[in-house]
Design an enzyme around this catalytic site. Sequence first.
Site, mmCIF file in Angstrom:
data_model
loop_
_atom_site.group_PDB
_atom_site.id
_atom_site.type_symbol
_atom_site.label_atom_id
_atom_site.label_comp_id
_atom_site.label_asym_id
_atom_site.label_seq_id
_atom_site.Cartn_x
_atom_site.Cartn_y
_atom_site.Cartn_z
ATOM 1 N N GLY A 157 0.833 -1.198 0.000
ATOM 2 C CA GLY A 157 0.000 0.000 0.000
ATOM 3 C C GLY A 157 0.864 1.243 0.000
ATOM 4 O O GLY A 157 1.992 1.228 0.512
ATOM 5 N N CYS A 206 5.694 -0.029 7.231
ATOM 6 C CA CYS A 206 5.346 1.134 6.411
ATOM 7 C C CYS A 206 6.569 1.489 5.576
ATOM 8 O O CYS A 206 7.686 1.494 6.097
ATOM 9 C CB CYS A 206 4.968 2.300 7.317
ATOM 10 S SG CYS A 206 4.518 3.798 6.418
ATOM 11 N N HIS A 265 -4.674 1.535 7.359
ATOM 12 C CA HIS A 265 -3.314 2.081 7.451
ATOM 13 C C HIS A 265 -3.119 3.211 6.432
ATOM 14 O O HIS A 265 -2.611 4.282 6.759
ATOM 15 C CB HIS A 265 -2.315 0.931 7.217
ATOM 16 C CG HIS A 265 -0.873 1.328 7.168
ATOM 17 N ND1 HIS A 265 0.073 0.788 8.011
ATOM 18 C CD2 HIS A 265 -0.200 2.192 6.354
ATOM 19 C CE1 HIS A 265 1.259 1.331 7.734
ATOM 20 N NE2 HIS A 265 1.119 2.179 6.719
ATOM 21 N N HIS A 325 -2.795 7.592 6.652
ATOM 22 C CA HIS A 325 -1.769 8.471 6.059
ATOM 23 C C HIS A 325 -2.393 9.773 5.556
ATOM 24 O O HIS A 325 -1.767 10.831 5.612
ATOM 25 C CB HIS A 325 -1.090 7.780 4.863
ATOM 26 C CG HIS A 325 0.070 6.905 5.226
ATOM 27 N ND1 HIS A 325 1.207 7.380 5.838
ATOM 28 C CD2 HIS A 325 0.287 5.589 5.027
ATOM 29 C CE1 HIS A 325 2.073 6.377 6.008
ATOM 30 N NE2 HIS A 325 1.529 5.271 5.526
HETATM 31 NI NI NI Z 1 2.418 3.380 5.580
#
Ligand code: NI
Length: 171
Positions: free
Chosen positions: A46, A94, A136, A140
């Site tokens: 992602g 991440c 998630h 952001h």
């Molecule tokens: Ni992330």
Amino acid sequence: MSIRPILILPDPKLRLVSDPVAKVTSDLSPLIDDMFETMYDAPGIGLAAIQVGVPQRIVTIDTARNDEPRKPIALINPEILWSSDELSSYEEGCLSIPEFYEEVERPARVRVRFTDRDGSACEMEAEGLLATCLQHEIDHLEGKLFIDHISRLKRERVVKKFTKAARRDGA
Ligand code: NI
């Protein structure tokens, strides 16, 4: 298409609240294509536009396993309409916080509304890894990182580590 540099913690841009996309046109295509290319190259499942420095509410996701065909999803202005009371826990990472992983508990299922890259209004319900990934990435867009969901002690430790590394690299 090209691979764009990914912003790394503690880059202050990662804390920006991204702006809604006013109109979905083909002008977004180069950005979305670059986001997919950057995400696959990393590799990651992602990416939010702010991670390549663009404060717009755009997310790319592909949670297909390596042995499955690619399943790219681009979400513009995604919103969580509903989330389950039931929680599930995944070890998250991440691309903006490389090589740091920690368990995060989030709603196990979500329903998300978004506009696709053709400008169509869409809704999807997700569970498992995809549900976690959606939450998630949508975080952001609010300037939130997954480390905001872990203990303060662990968060401060990782921020300190990345701040030191950025100074060392002269960033
Ligand atoms: Ni992330």
